[in-house]
Structure formats: C-alpha cells, structure tokens
Design a protein around this motif. Structure first.
Motif, PDB file in Angstrom:
ATOM      1  N   ALA A 124      16.146  -0.145 -11.017  1.00  0.00           N
ATOM      2  CA  ALA A 124      16.910  -0.419 -12.267  1.00  0.00           C
ATOM      3  C   ALA A 124      16.307   0.502 -13.264  1.00  0.00           C
ATOM      4  CB  ALA A 124      16.834  -1.679 -12.924  1.00  0.00           C
ATOM      5  N   GLN A 125      14.868   0.861 -13.199  1.00  0.00           N
ATOM      6  CA  GLN A 125      14.489   1.922 -14.320  1.00  0.00           C
ATOM      7  C   GLN A 125      14.790   3.343 -13.754  1.00  0.00           C
ATOM      8  OE1 GLN A 125      10.266   1.331 -13.264  1.00  0.00           O
ATOM      9  NE2 GLN A 125      10.063   0.074 -14.964  1.00  0.00           N
TER      10      GLN A 125
ATOM     11  N   THR B 235      10.136   4.671  -2.727  1.00  0.00           N
ATOM     12  CA  THR B 235       9.555   3.719  -1.592  1.00  0.00           C
ATOM     13  C   THR B 235      10.467   2.261  -2.043  1.00  0.00           C
ATOM     14  OG1 THR B 235       7.706   3.082  -3.130  1.00  0.00           O
ATOM     15  CG2 THR B 235       7.511   4.747  -1.225  1.00  0.00           C
ATOM     16  N   SER B 236      10.620   2.031  -3.192  1.00  0.00           N
ATOM     17  CA  SER B 236      11.484   0.840  -3.346  1.00  0.00           C
ATOM     18  C   SER B 236      12.443   0.656  -2.304  1.00  0.00           C
ATOM     19  CB  SER B 236      12.005   0.794  -4.793  1.00  0.00           C
ATOM     20  OG  SER B 236      10.872   0.493  -5.639  1.00  0.00           O
TER      21      SER B 236
ATOM     22  N   VAL C 233       0.727  -1.081   0.140  1.00  0.00           N
ATOM     23  CA  VAL C 233      -0.047  -0.262   0.062  1.00  0.00           C
ATOM     24  C   VAL C 233       0.869   1.270  -0.044  1.00  0.00           C
ATOM     25  CG1 VAL C 233      -1.533   1.322   1.455  1.00  0.00           C
ATOM     26  CG2 VAL C 233      -2.347  -1.145   0.838  1.00  0.00           C
ATOM     27  N   VAL C 234       1.928   1.375   0.743  1.00  0.00           N
ATOM     28  CA  VAL C 234       2.706   2.392   1.010  1.00  0.00           C
ATOM     29  C   VAL C 234       3.305   2.792  -0.438  1.00  0.00           C
ATOM     30  CG1 VAL C 234       4.729   3.387   1.986  1.00  0.00           C
ATOM     31  CG2 VAL C 234       3.067   2.214   3.290  1.00  0.00           C
ATOM     32  N   HIS C 235       3.833   1.766  -0.933  1.00  0.00           N
ATOM     33  CA  HIS C 235       4.697   1.764  -2.504  1.00  0.00           C
ATOM     34  C   HIS C 235       3.533   2.325  -3.413  1.00  0.00           C
ATOM     35  CE1 HIS C 235       7.346   0.864  -5.845  1.00  0.00           C
ATOM     36  NE2 HIS C 235       6.356  -0.098  -6.441  1.00  0.00           N
TER      37      HIS C 235
ATOM     38  N   HIS D   3      10.141  -6.488  -7.641  1.00  0.00           N
ATOM     39  CA  HIS D   3       9.455  -5.694  -8.359  1.00  0.00           C
ATOM     40  C   HIS D   3      10.294  -4.233  -8.064  1.00  0.00           C
ATOM     41  CE1 HIS D   3       6.065  -2.924  -9.463  1.00  0.00           C
ATOM     42  NE2 HIS D   3       6.322  -2.318  -8.342  1.00  0.00           N
ATOM     43  N   GLY D   4      10.544  -4.136  -6.629  1.00  0.00           N
ATOM     44  CA  GLY D   4      11.309  -2.950  -6.168  1.00  0.00           C
ATOM     45  C   GLY D   4      12.573  -2.945  -6.767  1.00  0.00           C
TER      46      GLY D   4
END
Length: 180
Positions: free
Chosen positions: A107-108, A121-122, A19-21, A101-102
């Motif tokens: 990386a992006q 947030t990652s 949720v935070v992410h 995913h983080g």
C-alpha cells in the motif's frame, strides 16, 4: 481436525521469511528514508512533524539494532509455534501481523507510486509465505478462524513491536555511547 502435523517449515519459516524481508529493509531504509523525507513531507502534510523529524535522524546502526530486536520477537513467536504445533496464539498473531505488514508495504508503494523499502519482498516472500503457512495450519486443523479483530490485533501487535524495537535500539545505543 485432520491430524496432519505442522512442520518446522511452517513455524520456523516465519523467522526465515522475516529475515529475507528484513534484509531488503536493512539495505534500503535508513539512507532512502533520509533522502526522501523532504518530498514525503510535502506529499503527506497530514503526517505529524515529529514523525518526519524522527525519520530524518534514524541512523543505520539504530535501524539495524531495531531489526535485531524485532528478530528476537519473531524468533520467539516462531519457537512458540514450533513447540505447540502451530497452535500458539503468539505465533498465529505474529504470522497474521507479518502478512498484514506485507500488505502495508504494498500500500505504501502504491501511495508513493514507486518503490518503498520492503515492497519487493512483500509480494514475493511475505504474502506467499503467510498464505502458505495459514493453509498448512488450516489443513492441520489448528488455525484459529479468521476474525476482523484478529487483523486489528495483529496489526496493533506488529506496530507495538516495531515501536518497542526502536525504543530498545535507541536506549541500547545511547547506553553504549555513554560507556565508551
């Protein structure tokens, strides 16, 4: 097995961290994506044109609906984790997918040399929670040993869930438009 219990913070914590992410993503994705597609298209010409066209048409309502659908998926995985003391394959796969995913968000951000939605947030929430939760599962003796195929499966499951969330969101909003 140490016999240590896996608490609710480990299992339901996945949903909380998610949720935070995703609040960061909800606040930044639709507008930022549309504004940046022209530069991204030039910088990454290897990305198929249909991806860029789809990105240009992603609206806030569709994105928010897709996030809600994904929330139901993550909530289901968290509940499965809670009911099984963290042993659930669904929960552990979701946890692995969340952590990866983080890493992908980071990386992006590195690829574009700047901020991308989810890149704050990652490193502050996603990765620390994932590492902490995996440590708690390991201490309790319920963490499956890490295998490369689990990373591949976690990434594939996260990608499939993302695509499914957007397909469901588009259909739900299309049905709502047709009935109004």
């Amino acid at each position: 097995m140490s016999g240590e219990r896996v608490g609710a913070a480990v299992t339901w914590g996945l949903l909380g961290a998610w949720v935070v992410h995703d609040l960061e993503e909800l606040a930044t994705v639709p507008g930022r994506l549309r504004r940046n597609v022209p530069q991204l298209r030039k910088r990454f010409p290897q990305v198929p044109e249909r991806v860029w066209r789809r990105a240009e048409t992603l609206g806030a309502a569709e994105f928010a609906t897709a996030v809600g659908v994904m929330g139901a998926i993550v909530g289901t995985a968290s509940a499965a984790g809670r009911l099984t003391g963290g042993r659930s394959g669904l929960y552990q796969s979701a946890l692995t997918g969340f952590g990866l995913h983080g890493v992908m968000h980071m990386a992006q951000a590195a690829a574009v040399r700047g901020y991308t939605p989810g890149s704050v947030t990652s490193p502050l929430v996603v990765l620390p929670f994932t590492l902490w939760a995996r440590g708690r599962l390991r201490k309790a003796g319920v963490l499956r040993p890490p295998r490369p195929r689990d990373a591949v499966a976690g990434t594939a499951a996260a990608a499939a869930a993302t695509v499914a969330s957007h397909v469901v969101a588009r259909r739900l909003l299309g049905a709502a438009r047709r009935t109004s």
